[in-house]
Motif scaffolding. Structure first.
Motif, short mmCIF file in Angstrom:
data_model
loop_
_atom_site.label_atom_id
_atom_site.label_comp_id
_atom_site.label_asym_id
_atom_site.label_seq_id
_atom_site.Cartn_x
_atom_site.Cartn_y
_atom_site.Cartn_z
N SER A 244 51.22 39.90 29.40
CA SER A 244 51.19 41.30 29.84
C SER A 244 52.06 42.21 28.98
CB SER A 244 51.51 41.44 31.33
OG SER A 244 52.35 40.46 31.77
N GLN A 245 52.99 41.59 28.23
CA GLN A 245 53.74 42.41 27.28
C GLN A 245 52.86 42.82 26.11
OE1 GLN A 245 57.36 40.35 26.18
NE2 GLN A 245 58.30 41.06 28.10
N ARG A 246 51.98 41.91 25.71
CA ARG A 246 51.10 42.20 24.58
C ARG A 246 49.87 43.02 24.96
NH1 ARG A 246 53.98 38.53 23.17
NH2 ARG A 246 54.60 38.02 21.04
N TYR A 247 49.36 42.75 26.15
CA TYR A 247 48.13 43.42 26.58
C TYR A 247 48.29 44.07 27.96
CZ TYR A 247 46.25 40.39 22.91
OH TYR A 247 46.02 39.73 21.73
N PRO A 248 49.24 45.02 28.07
CA PRO A 248 49.50 45.61 29.39
C PRO A 248 48.26 46.27 30.00
CG PRO A 248 50.64 46.84 27.66
CD PRO A 248 50.12 45.58 27.04
N LEU A 249 47.44 46.87 29.17
CA LEU A 249 46.28 47.58 29.69
C LEU A 249 45.23 46.64 30.25
CD1 LEU A 249 45.87 50.53 27.17
CD2 LEU A 249 46.54 50.62 29.59
N THR A 250 45.06 45.49 29.59
CA THR A 250 44.09 44.50 30.09
C THR A 250 44.49 44.07 31.49
OG1 THR A 250 43.73 43.70 27.84
CG2 THR A 250 43.05 42.24 29.62
N VAL A 251 45.79 43.73 31.65
CA VAL A 251 46.27 43.29 32.96
C VAL A 251 46.08 44.42 33.97
CG1 VAL A 251 48.26 42.49 34.29
CG2 VAL A 251 47.92 41.67 31.96
N HIS A 252 46.52 45.61 33.57
CA HIS A 252 46.49 46.75 34.48
C HIS A 252 45.08 47.09 34.95
CE1 HIS A 252 46.37 51.04 35.53
NE2 HIS A 252 47.48 50.74 36.17
N SER A 253 44.13 47.16 34.01
CA SER A 253 42.82 47.68 34.43
C SER A 253 41.72 46.64 34.54
CB SER A 253 42.39 48.83 33.53
OG SER A 253 42.59 48.49 32.19
N LEU A 254 41.92 45.43 33.98
CA LEU A 254 40.80 44.48 33.99
C LEU A 254 41.04 43.20 34.80
CD1 LEU A 254 39.72 44.85 30.25
CD2 LEU A 254 38.60 45.87 32.23
N PHE A 255 42.31 42.93 35.17
CA PHE A 255 42.57 41.72 35.94
C PHE A 255 42.24 41.95 37.42
CE2 PHE A 255 45.52 38.60 33.54
CZ PHE A 255 44.74 38.70 32.41
N PRO A 256 41.79 40.91 38.11
CA PRO A 256 41.46 41.07 39.53
C PRO A 256 42.70 41.50 40.33
CG PRO A 256 40.73 38.92 38.73
CD PRO A 256 41.55 39.53 37.65
N PRO A 257 42.54 42.45 41.26
CA PRO A 257 43.68 42.92 42.07
C PRO A 257 44.44 41.78 42.75
CG PRO A 257 41.74 44.25 42.51
CD PRO A 257 41.31 43.16 41.58
N LEU A 258 43.71 40.78 43.27
CA LEU A 258 44.38 39.67 43.95
C LEU A 258 45.28 38.89 42.99
CD1 LEU A 258 44.79 37.92 46.53
CD2 LEU A 258 42.81 36.58 45.83
N TYR A 259 44.80 38.71 41.75
CA TYR A 259 45.61 38.00 40.75
C TYR A 259 46.91 38.76 40.51
CZ TYR A 259 46.93 35.67 36.38
OH TYR A 259 47.62 34.98 35.41
N LYS A 260 46.80 40.10 40.37
CA LYS A 260 48.00 40.92 40.12
C LYS A 260 48.92 40.91 41.33
CE LYS A 260 45.52 44.42 38.66
NZ LYS A 260 45.19 45.81 38.29
N GLU A 261 48.33 40.96 42.52
CA GLU A 261 49.14 40.98 43.74
C GLU A 261 49.95 39.69 43.88
OE1 GLU A 261 46.82 41.98 47.19
OE2 GLU A 261 48.53 41.53 48.50
N LEU A 262 49.32 38.56 43.54
CA LEU A 262 50.01 37.29 43.73
C LEU A 262 50.95 36.95 42.58
CD1 LEU A 262 47.17 35.09 45.25
CD2 LEU A 262 49.12 36.06 46.45
N PHE A 263 50.53 37.24 41.35
CA PHE A 263 51.32 36.76 40.21
C PHE A 263 52.00 37.87 39.42
CE2 PHE A 263 47.54 33.88 40.62
CZ PHE A 263 48.21 32.89 41.32
N GLY A 264 51.55 39.11 39.59
CA GLY A 264 52.05 40.20 38.76
C GLY A 264 53.42 40.70 39.21
#
Ligand code: MHQ
Length: 264
Positions: A244-264
């Motif tokens: 996420s340091q290298r690809y912050p935008l990918t994580v922010h806009s393309l990763f599933p919300p549940l993935y971000k909620e649990l691991f982000g």
């Protein structure tokens, strides 16, 4: 006096067989967890058995390998989140989980859901050719090359191999994964004492079925696997921070919300 007599009789019977009552409850608890596990397992055993030798072709492997790092991460995050969703469903069906506060449920899922996915993964693993059922076919470590975290992938495959070697039954996996999830040592719990009580019941359940299966010695090995799981998950989190340091935008806009909620 009559009532007193009945009471003291009950009491004596309890004292005579202190486990009678709790054992019935433990049996019910085990049965309910096994049912939840069955109902939330992503694939059926017979289904996977039939696909056992369906591996990716050289061209298909090359297609995965030529994806960019962020494209492959996004793709795997989606697949992983699918599997996590079944684990969330499993958790919701565990009697002791439902009684916990929303915050504690989330805290347990944050640390435990990935661990349960990895335990379940051993069910989708073919030890004869070191492949895992991923995206419709069996995939070796080379399929995940473009994630650029070969150390994590190798460790995850090793773990699956080790789990397979234990040859756990469906009942044992169900109880073990419930115990992985409901762990009073996890950070950020509000009502640790309550989680501890549920954990104790599950421990009784696991001990009970291992004893019934004449495999008491497995308990120690399962606790060892829990320690390995913890290190795998911190490695996953480390890789995610790197990504996420290298690809912050990918994580922010393309990763599933549940993935971000649990691991982000
Ligand atoms: C599922 C199928 C499945 C799909 C994906 C890059 C990233 C988000 C995580 C598999 C860390 C890397 C995952 C793909 C690695 C630990 C991830 C990447 C069972 C689980 C399984 C096989 C996932 C297991 C964990 C993998 C390999 O039905």
């Amino acid at each position: 006096p009559d009532l007193m007599g009945i009471r003291s009789f009950d009491h004596m019977e309890d004292a005579f067989n202190p486990y009678r009552h709790s054992l019935r409850n433990i049996d019910e608890l085990c049965a309910s967890i096994v049912r939840s596990h069955r109902e939330t397992s992503q694939y059926r055993v017979e289904e996977l058995q039939a696909l056992r030798w369906k591996v990716f072709s050289r061209e298909e492997i090359q297609a995965y390998q030529s994806k960019s790092v962020d494209e492959m991460w996004q793709y795997c995050a989606i697949r992983l989140t699918d599997a996590v969703q079944f684990v969330v469903e499993f958790a919701k069906h565990i009697p002791g989980f439902r009684v916990l506060s929303q915050n504690d449920q989330i805290a347990l899922l944050k640390t435990g859901s990935m661990e349960v996915v990895l335990v379940r993964m051993s069910h989708f693993f073919n030890t004869e050719n070191n492949t895992v059922f991923f995206d419709g076919k069996f995939a070796g470590t080379e399929v995940f090359k473009s994630l650029a975290c070969s150390d994590l992938i190798a460790s995850v495959f090793d773990f699956a191999h080790g789990m397979c070697a234990l040859k756990l039954t469906e009942h044992q996996i169900a109880l073990f994964t419930a115990l992985v999830l409901i762990n009073a040592d996890r950070p950020c719990l509000e009502d640790r004492a309550r989680v501890q009580r549920v954990q104790r019941d599950l421990e009784l359940g696991l001990t009970h079925i291992l004893h019934r299966d004449n495999q008491d010695s497995l308990l120690h090995k399962l606790y060892q696997r829990m320690a390995v799981l913890r290190s795998l998950c911190s490695l996953h989190m480390e890789k995610l921070r790197w990504f996420s340091q290298r690809y912050p935008l990918t994580v922010h806009s393309l990763f599933p919300p549940l993935y971000k909620e649990l691991f982000g």
